[in-house]
Design a protein around this motif. Structure first.
Motif, PDB file in Angstrom:
ATOM      1  N   ASN A 155      29.929  33.311  44.395  1.00 26.32           N
ATOM      2  CA  ASN A 155      31.166  32.694  43.915  1.00 26.32           C
ATOM      3  C   ASN A 155      31.809  33.408  42.742  1.00 26.32           C
ATOM      4  N   PHE A 157      34.202  33.596  39.104  1.00 22.28           N
ATOM      5  CA  PHE A 157      33.953  32.992  37.785  1.00 22.28           C
ATOM      6  C   PHE A 157      34.796  31.748  37.520  1.00 22.28           C
ATOM      7  N   LYS A 181      25.043  31.457  44.407  1.00 20.56           N
ATOM      8  CA  LYS A 181      25.070  32.405  43.286  1.00 20.56           C
ATOM      9  C   LYS A 181      26.445  32.309  42.607  1.00 20.56           C
ATOM     10  N   THR A 184      27.991  35.263  36.911  1.00 22.79           N
ATOM     11  CA  THR A 184      27.054  35.146  35.790  1.00 22.79           C
ATOM     12  C   THR A 184      27.721  34.617  34.523  1.00 22.79           C
ATOM     13  N   ARG A 216      22.545  41.437  43.354  1.00 27.93           N
ATOM     14  CA  ARG A 216      23.177  42.658  43.870  1.00 27.93           C
ATOM     15  C   ARG A 216      22.561  43.121  45.185  1.00 27.93           C
ATOM     16  N   THR A 231      33.338  34.692  47.512  1.00 25.77           N
ATOM     17  CA  THR A 231      34.618  34.439  46.852  1.00 25.77           C
ATOM     18  C   THR A 231      34.674  35.304  45.609  1.00 25.77           C
ATOM     19  N   GLY A 232      35.742  36.067  45.486  1.00 26.26           N
ATOM     20  CA  GLY A 232      35.867  36.929  44.313  1.00 26.26           C
ATOM     21  C   GLY A 232      36.928  37.980  44.543  1.00 26.26           C
ATOM     22  N   SER A 233      36.781  39.102  43.880  1.00 23.94           N
ATOM     23  CA  SER A 233      37.840  40.112  43.936  1.00 23.94           C
ATOM     24  C   SER A 233      37.816  40.869  45.259  1.00 23.94           C
ATOM     25  N   THR A 236      35.119  43.717  45.274  1.00 25.72           N
ATOM     26  CA  THR A 236      33.735  43.330  45.603  1.00 25.72           C
ATOM     27  C   THR A 236      33.631  42.953  47.074  1.00 25.72           C
ATOM     28  N   ALA A 257      39.369  36.328  48.887  1.00 28.61           N
ATOM     29  CA  ALA A 257      39.644  37.295  47.816  1.00 28.61           C
ATOM     30  C   ALA A 257      40.936  36.940  47.091  1.00 28.61           C
ATOM     31  N   CYS A 293      42.694  31.149  42.278  1.00 28.99           N
ATOM     32  CA  CYS A 293      43.071  32.039  43.387  1.00 28.99           C
ATOM     33  C   CYS A 293      44.347  31.594  44.061  1.00 28.99           C
ATOM     34  N   GLU A 398      47.521  41.526  41.199  1.00 24.14           N
ATOM     35  CA  GLU A 398      47.230  40.134  40.858  1.00 24.14           C
ATOM     36  C   GLU A 398      46.885  40.066  39.369  1.00 24.14           C
ATOM     37  N   HIS A 475      41.039  26.661  53.980  1.00 20.40           N
ATOM     38  CA  HIS A 475      41.286  27.453  52.775  1.00 20.40           C
ATOM     39  C   HIS A 475      40.903  28.889  53.095  1.00 20.40           C
TER      40      HIS A 475
END
Ligand code: NAP
Length: 520
Positions: A155, A157, A181, A184, A216, A231-233, A236, A257, A293, A398, A475
């Motif tokens: 996930n 941040f 996860k 961090t 990782r 979910t993230g950039s 990644t 993303a 997002c 973005e 979504h």
């Protein structure tokens, strides 16, 4: 300082060394730390697949739903502590924290309810037995059974609670154990929630594992029956998507993303609809300080509407109280870190090169209870793009914070074209009083959008909001938004199940269908 640990193999484990320090974005004070150095994930994953998978598959949908309902109930009791943690770790005000934490509880409850509806069944079946040959007696049905692997959820941040539990809710109801996860740097809320569920003895063995840092090598460990929901950039997502093991294993991958979501007005709006548009933009810029997002990044309106939109928007934003949300008057909280602050300021400066900055920079607003030299605070930016059709960055970059670009168009087709230049978005809101025009626009924009929402003075009160992801609606979005799809009621369960064409005699198909819940 709280030490965040990992729930692996049914017990809490810690990594070695100091690890990553999580800080209060208002003061920079360390509040927690987490390390996954030296932590073995492979064996606990194998255990969770075996033990957690068997446990969930032995439960009916109704029982899985009851498990989700018990999670929701426990988390509801702990809300005050989670709000405090969101404030300390993310600079979130109450509204931001509710959005994430209560959003997580709501999605658990919604899938708990679907479990009740599916009842005492273990599998799903699509309606209808199709004929394949001349025989009436030998037909085909499509049966869905849970994948016998683990559902890994990685996930971003900005949604440590909702992002984690919308994945857990859907995987659990489908019958797959999860490994969650969070990002961090904002893992505190997620850690506290999972710890509370564990301490209340609500997590059956292997059904939910948790990694507060590291991960990782997760993508190197996935097997053919696993799923990886990320979910993230976009960067990644690309690293994970192109991983050799992921491709070779055939594990399922879903990416959520980034996205340059737009709001577009189709005509010269009456004052009430104009107010709805401005309200939506202010809300999207300020909830979670624009770190969402689904937030509106591009505002696209007829040229003649531009003066009133820009004037009202700037006026509304200038009046906001921005700063440390410990002060209850603060309407917009902080960014999660100084690194985010740097990135938002740099991104807004780049966008301003394609037009004129109407609002932005620390001198444009008054910050409350923060030292801008220390806190991850940022002033909202409103940028008017001079020539939207030839501009490039505004359709590519973005800026993950409170920053919007305003664009004027001369014809509706030009406006639609500008929206489509986001090259795949999670959501667009279309502001119009004309139902036919909305329906036509939905068709024109559908191929590049995961969700399209109609807004005007009449729908404003019943529309959940541009950036609000409801569990009933899918979504995700195509293209740069990752190409993924989550939620959407029972549709979400398909990702966690294998669909098999069962070719057999009609009595066999009937007996399978009797034991399965129908999935239209
Ligand atoms: P990120 O840097 O891509 O990180 C996302 C997650 O991936 C974190 O948990 C991160 O862990 C983990 N990660 C990074 N590299 C990894 C690797 N090689 N293997 C396994 N895990 C890895 O994104 P972010 O900065 O947290 O989030 C911001 C972005 O997310 C924005 O672009 C936003 O648009 C997007 N977003 C999209 C949605 C959506 O639903 N479409 C929702 C929210 C956010 P660490 O934290 O440990 O580095």
């Amino acid at each position: 300082m709280i030490r965040l640990r990992h729930l692996l193999g049914g017990t809490w484990v810690d990594g070695s060394g100091d690890g990553t320090v999580l800080r209060d974005p208002a003061t920079g004070t360390p509040i927690a730390s987490s390390s996954a150095d030296g932590v073995d994930v492979g064996e606990p994953l194998a255990w969770a697949r075996r033990v957690g998978g068997a446990e969930l598959r032995s439960m009916t949908f109704r029982e899985r739903g009851e498990l989700l309902a018990s999670f929701a109930e426990k988390l509801r009791e702990g809300r005050a502590a989670y709000y405090d943690a969101a404030l300390a770790n993310m600079g979130a005000n109450k509204r931001d924290a509710v959005f994430d934490i209560d959003g997580a509880i709501a999605v658990l409850r919604y899938y708990a309810g679907l479990g009740q509806e599916l009842g005492d069944r273990h599998t799903l079946i699509e309606p209808g037995f199709d004929r394949m040959t001349r025989s009436d007696e030998f037909r085909v049905a499509h049966l869905l059974t849970p994948r016998q692997g683990i559902a890994i959820g990685i996930n971003a941040f900005n949604f440590p609670a909702w992002g984690m539990f919308e994945k857990i809710a859907t995987a659990t109801l489908a019958g797959m154990p999860s490994l969650a996860k969070p990002a961090t740097q904002t893992a505190l809320v997620a850690f506290l929630m999972v710890r509370d569920l564990y301490e209340a003895n609500l997590i059956p063995d292997g059904v939910l594992s948790f990694l507060s840092a590291g991960g990782r090598d997760l993508v190197d460990m996935v097997g053919e029956e696993d799923t990886l929901a990320f979910t993230g950039s976009a960067d990644t997502a690309m690293t994970l998507r192109s991983n050799r093991n992921l491709i070779a294993s055939g594990a399922r991958f879903n990416a959520e993303a980034d996205s340059l979501n737009a709001i577009v007005a189709l005509e010269d709006l009456d004052p009430a609809s104009l107010e709805s548009l401005v309200d939506a933009v202010v809300t999207e810029m300020t909830i979670k300080a624009g770190q969402k997002c689904t937030a509106i990044r591009r505002v696209i309106v007829p040229e003649e509407l531009m003066p009133s939109v820009s004037e009202q928007l700037v006026e509304r934003i200038k009046a906001l109280k921005i700063g440390d949300a410990r002060n209850p008057e603060v309407e917009m909280g902080l960014l999660v870190s100084r690194a985010q602050q740097e990135s938002v300021i740099a991104g807004a400066a780049l966008l301003a090169q394609e037009g004129e900055s109407l609002l932005g920079g620390a001198s444009s607003v008054e910050f409350v209870d923060v030292d801008p030299q220390v806190a991850a605070v940022v002033a909202p930016s409103v940028i008017r793009i001079s020539d939207p059709s030839s501009a490039r960055l505004v359709h590519q970059l973005e800026v993950f914070g409170p920053c919007v670009a305003l664009m004027g168009y001369r014809s509706v087709s030009e406006g639609i074209d500008l929206v489509r230049r986001g090259r795949g978005s999670l959501v667009a809101t279309v502001v119009t009083d004309d139902d036919t025009a909305f329906a036509e626009t939905a068709v024109a924009l559908g191929s590049l959008h995961g969700r399209l929402s109609q807004l005007n003075s009449a729908t404003a009160a019943v529309n959940p909001g541009h950036g609000v992801v409801m569990p009933q609606a899918i979504h995700g979005g195509p293209g740069r938004a990752g190409g993924g799809e989550e939620l959407g009621g029972l549709r979400a369960l398909r990702f966690y199940c294998q669909r098999s064409a069962i070719q057999a005699t009609v009595p066999v198909l009937e007996s399978l269908a009797k034991e399965a819940a129908e999935l239209a």
